[in-house]
Design a protein around this motif. Sequence first.
Motif, PDB file in Angstrom:
ATOM      1  N   UNK A 110     -53.171  92.715  40.705  1.00  0.00           N
ATOM      2  CA  UNK A 110     -54.351  92.919  41.559  1.00  0.00           C
ATOM      3  C   UNK A 110     -53.976  93.166  43.016  1.00  0.00           C
ATOM      4  N   UNK A 111     -54.896  93.780  43.745  1.00  0.00           N
ATOM      5  CA  UNK A 111     -54.675  94.010  45.171  1.00  0.00           C
ATOM      6  C   UNK A 111     -54.456  92.680  45.872  1.00  0.00           C
ATOM      7  N   UNK A 116     -51.820  90.890  45.652  1.00  0.00           N
ATOM      8  CA  UNK A 116     -50.933  90.024  44.877  1.00  0.00           C
ATOM      9  C   UNK A 116     -49.631  89.821  45.647  1.00  0.00           C
ATOM     10  N   UNK A 145     -50.770  79.828  41.089  1.00  0.00           N
ATOM     11  CA  UNK A 145     -50.875  81.282  41.146  1.00  0.00           C
ATOM     12  C   UNK A 145     -52.295  81.695  41.512  1.00  0.00           C
ATOM     13  N   UNK A 146     -53.233  80.957  40.973  1.00  0.00           N
ATOM     14  CA  UNK A 146     -54.626  81.326  41.147  1.00  0.00           C
ATOM     15  C   UNK A 146     -55.031  81.306  42.619  1.00  0.00           C
ATOM     16  N   UNK A 150     -53.797  84.415  44.409  1.00  0.00           N
ATOM     17  CA  UNK A 150     -54.218  85.735  43.983  1.00  0.00           C
ATOM     18  C   UNK A 150     -55.724  85.878  43.934  1.00  0.00           C
ATOM     19  N   UNK A 151     -56.448  84.807  44.161  1.00  0.00           N
ATOM     20  CA  UNK A 151     -57.902  84.924  44.052  1.00  0.00           C
ATOM     21  C   UNK A 151     -58.428  85.814  45.170  1.00  0.00           C
TER      22      UNK A 151
END
Lengths: 180, 157
Positions: free
Chosen positions: B130-131, B133, B150-151, B154-155
Amino acid sequence: MAGQPGVPFLEIEALRTREFIPAAKEALGDLIAEKGQAKLIRPVFNWAGRNSLFPLHWGLACCAIEFAAAFGARWDAERFGIVPRSTPRQCDLMIVNGTVTWKVAHKLITLYEQMPEPKWVIAMGNCATGGGPFRTAYSVVPGVDKLVPVDVYIAGCPPRPEALLDGILRLEQLIRERKE
Amino acid sequence: MQPEDLERALGPALGPTLVGVEPFVGFAGRLRFRREGALDVFRAVHGLGFAHLSLVGGIDWVDHREVFYVAWSDDARQYVLLSTEVPANDAHLESATPVWPSADWHERETWELVDISFDHHPDLRHLLTPDGYAFHPLLRSFKLHEPEELEVKTRHV
């Protein structure tokens, strides 16, 4: 439909819609005054809703194969009134059938937000439930409940069509008990 | 086409940019070059008939990184492997898109997974991740993350 004697609002054979509503109001007037409109109408809505669930017709991963099989000739989920629709505007049920990656996460949320209320979500399979075997992968959402509220979880990798049907019937139970 | 043929055809034109051509099983040869003259190498190899670029990839060798290209020639019915090394702290290379337009997505993938930047790339965006990242998952320094960790990073939705 043949009218039953003594129940005036069921004699609707000759009634148009605009005549039906005043007739129904007249027939139900006392009950509405006694119990309140919302309390009286709610079971009717729940009954209609749970018998005409329209899931979103999309597939994320291998669970979509079982999803497709459930609507095929052998299991025939349409006998429960479940008809997959191709646009979220016509859906009230989202079956997340596969691995959700972070790349597709915002598209999933967009689709969910495009569905009209009331709406429900079924997390089908281990990936949608908790990330499955890809839980520690760099790109996988560990459970779709991080993104949208989930009503029913179905275990399995992938779950068989019977399990999907069972999940949908459990969701129908939830809708039957819905109060608001 | 043999490695010697490649060296004979390309050596004079490329000069010191060409490090060497060695045999490689199943390929016309493995052609190693310096990254400074990358675009000349691409043009010269394309001129030999290798008009179809089927793969671009990167490898993290910790102290340096390697970029490789696999090109196919319809006339010779052979693949050729091009490879070059870039230092890990300055990992960038000229893009092959002016010569082989199909390098576009392969280079985007190499950029986000192995952290090798491509100069003059027309559209260097995330392809698989995802953008926004922040990780490069195919680097050897990348460790498996706890999903929650990670969440948070990257959210973006």
